[in-house]
Design a protein around this motif. Structure first.
Motif, mmCIF file in Angstrom:
data_model
loop_
_atom_site.group_PDB
_atom_site.id
_atom_site.type_symbol
_atom_site.label_atom_id
_atom_site.label_comp_id
_atom_site.label_asym_id
_atom_site.label_seq_id
_atom_site.Cartn_x
_atom_site.Cartn_y
_atom_site.Cartn_z
ATOM 1 N N LEU A 1 0.842 -1.372 -0.066
ATOM 2 C CA LEU A 1 0.066 0.016 -0.135
ATOM 3 C C LEU A 1 0.853 1.360 0.124
ATOM 4 O O LEU A 1 0.693 2.164 -0.620
ATOM 5 C CB LEU A 1 -0.822 0.055 1.089
ATOM 6 C CG LEU A 1 -1.765 -0.991 1.292
ATOM 7 C CD1 LEU A 1 -2.654 -0.854 2.508
ATOM 8 C CD2 LEU A 1 -2.997 -0.446 0.039
ATOM 9 N N GLN B 1 3.669 11.324 7.910
ATOM 10 C CA GLN B 1 3.484 10.516 6.477
ATOM 11 C C GLN B 1 4.255 9.487 6.457
ATOM 12 O O GLN B 1 5.449 9.253 6.847
ATOM 13 C CB GLN B 1 4.047 11.535 5.230
ATOM 14 C CG GLN B 1 3.846 11.006 4.038
ATOM 15 C CD GLN B 1 4.194 11.962 2.854
ATOM 16 O OE1 GLN B 1 4.169 13.352 3.013
ATOM 17 N NE2 GLN B 1 4.479 11.582 1.620
ATOM 18 N N ARG C 1 2.594 1.542 -3.432
ATOM 19 C CA ARG C 1 1.722 2.057 -4.656
ATOM 20 C C ARG C 1 1.392 3.375 -4.489
ATOM 21 O O ARG C 1 1.218 4.144 -5.191
ATOM 22 C CB ARG C 1 0.552 1.211 -4.596
ATOM 23 C CG ARG C 1 0.650 -0.003 -5.425
ATOM 24 C CD ARG C 1 -0.658 -0.809 -5.730
ATOM 25 N NE ARG C 1 -1.540 -0.760 -4.634
ATOM 26 C CZ ARG C 1 -1.917 -1.935 -3.833
ATOM 27 N NH1 ARG C 1 -1.185 -2.969 -4.194
ATOM 28 N NH2 ARG C 1 -2.664 -2.030 -2.820
ATOM 29 N N ALA C 2 1.313 3.898 -3.268
ATOM 30 C CA ALA C 2 0.962 5.272 -2.821
ATOM 31 C C ALA C 2 2.008 6.163 -3.241
ATOM 32 O O ALA C 2 1.824 7.427 -3.677
ATOM 33 C CB ALA C 2 0.647 5.490 -1.452
ATOM 34 N N ASP D 1 -4.230 7.912 7.915
ATOM 35 C CA ASP D 1 -5.114 7.088 6.922
ATOM 36 C C ASP D 1 -4.849 5.535 6.911
ATOM 37 O O ASP D 1 -5.542 4.779 6.448
ATOM 38 C CB ASP D 1 -4.208 7.740 5.637
ATOM 39 C CG ASP D 1 -4.388 9.073 5.274
ATOM 40 O OD1 ASP D 1 -5.391 9.717 5.442
ATOM 41 O OD2 ASP D 1 -3.563 9.569 4.605
ATOM 42 N N GLU E 1 6.553 6.759 4.575
ATOM 43 C CA GLU E 1 7.248 6.375 2.985
ATOM 44 C C GLU E 1 7.950 5.476 3.254
ATOM 45 O O GLU E 1 8.479 4.846 4.325
ATOM 46 C CB GLU E 1 7.952 7.605 2.917
ATOM 47 C CG GLU E 1 7.292 9.084 2.797
ATOM 48 C CD GLU E 1 7.956 10.249 2.767
ATOM 49 O OE1 GLU E 1 9.271 10.255 3.051
ATOM 50 O OE2 GLU E 1 7.507 11.376 2.196
ATOM 51 N N GLU F 1 2.098 6.524 -7.134
ATOM 52 C CA GLU F 1 1.081 7.262 -7.528
ATOM 53 C C GLU F 1 1.309 8.853 -7.086
ATOM 54 O O GLU F 1 0.385 9.607 -7.168
ATOM 55 C CB GLU F 1 -0.435 6.766 -7.115
ATOM 56 C CG GLU F 1 -0.649 5.324 -7.851
ATOM 57 C CD GLU F 1 -1.614 4.565 -7.361
ATOM 58 O OE1 GLU F 1 -2.344 5.109 -6.339
ATOM 59 O OE2 GLU F 1 -1.840 3.510 -7.924
ATOM 60 N N GLN G 1 0.943 9.900 -4.244
ATOM 61 C CA GLN G 1 -0.101 10.106 -3.077
ATOM 62 C C GLN G 1 0.539 10.130 -1.622
ATOM 63 O O GLN G 1 1.479 9.444 -1.297
ATOM 64 C CB GLN G 1 -1.243 8.940 -2.980
ATOM 65 C CG GLN G 1 -1.716 9.073 -4.559
ATOM 66 C CD GLN G 1 -3.185 8.117 -4.421
ATOM 67 O OE1 GLN G 1 -2.774 7.133 -3.584
ATOM 68 N NE2 GLN G 1 -3.959 7.768 -5.402
ATOM 69 N N ARG G 2 0.055 11.322 -0.929
ATOM 70 C CA ARG G 2 0.489 11.108 0.580
ATOM 71 C C ARG G 2 -0.415 10.164 1.299
ATOM 72 O O ARG G 2 -1.518 10.291 1.067
ATOM 73 C CB ARG G 2 0.451 12.518 1.056
ATOM 74 C CG ARG G 2 1.141 13.475 0.282
ATOM 75 C CD ARG G 2 1.270 14.666 0.839
ATOM 76 N NE ARG G 2 1.712 14.979 2.119
ATOM 77 C CZ ARG G 2 2.005 15.946 2.696
ATOM 78 N NH1 ARG G 2 1.771 17.313 2.188
ATOM 79 N NH2 ARG G 2 2.581 16.224 3.881
ATOM 80 N N LEU G 3 0.284 9.393 2.018
ATOM 81 C CA LEU G 3 -0.238 8.362 3.073
ATOM 82 C C LEU G 3 0.258 8.539 4.448
ATOM 83 O O LEU G 3 1.190 8.345 4.787
ATOM 84 C CB LEU G 3 0.126 6.819 2.433
ATOM 85 C CG LEU G 3 -0.574 5.908 3.024
ATOM 86 C CD1 LEU G 3 -2.249 5.799 2.841
ATOM 87 C CD2 LEU G 3 -0.252 4.584 2.443
#
Length: 118
Positions: free
Chosen positions: A39, A92, A42-43, A54, A94, A46, A48-50
């Motif tokens: 996950l 976040q 993939r974020a 979240d 990462e 893309e 995207q911030r996760l």
């Protein structure tokens, strides 16, 4: 001449990937940590911030406390890092450089598996 099926390529990839896992690198992950890693990867791919929040809100991963424990474990193992955001209360999630290097090695296995099929 023997024809190569897609399954043969995939099985060759698995064999090569298993050899990579045998090399000294990051500690192994349990199945839930593997899902979390995918996950996060993939974020990142893309753009995207996760955040930790979240991740804890994703019901398919289990209880928030379980997710939090796994994130802490993955951080200690060197797979993920938590970075500051504009809101100091939100972190976040990462991949670490070591985790990205792991994915690079798996990608090389995939390329090698497809080349050996030709």
């Amino acid at each position: 001449m023997k024809t190569t099926r897609p399954a043969d390529i995939f099985l060759r990839f698995l064999q090569l990937a298993e050899a990579v896992r045998g090399l000294p690198s990051l500690p192994d992950l349990d199945p839930l940590e593997e899902r979390i890693l995918m996950l996060v990867a993939r974020a990142g791919q893309e753009h995207q911030r996760l955040s930790v929040r979240d991740m804890m809100a994703r019901h398919e991963l289990g209880a928030p406390a379980t997710v939090h424990t796994r994130l802490k474990s993955m951080r200690e193992k060197g797979w993920i890092k938590l970075s500051d955001t504009e809101d100091s209360r939100r972190k976040q999630v990462e991949l670490t450089p070591a985790a990205l290097q792991h994915f690079d090695r798996l990608s090389q296995c995939m390329l090698k598996a497809t080349k050996s099929a030709g």
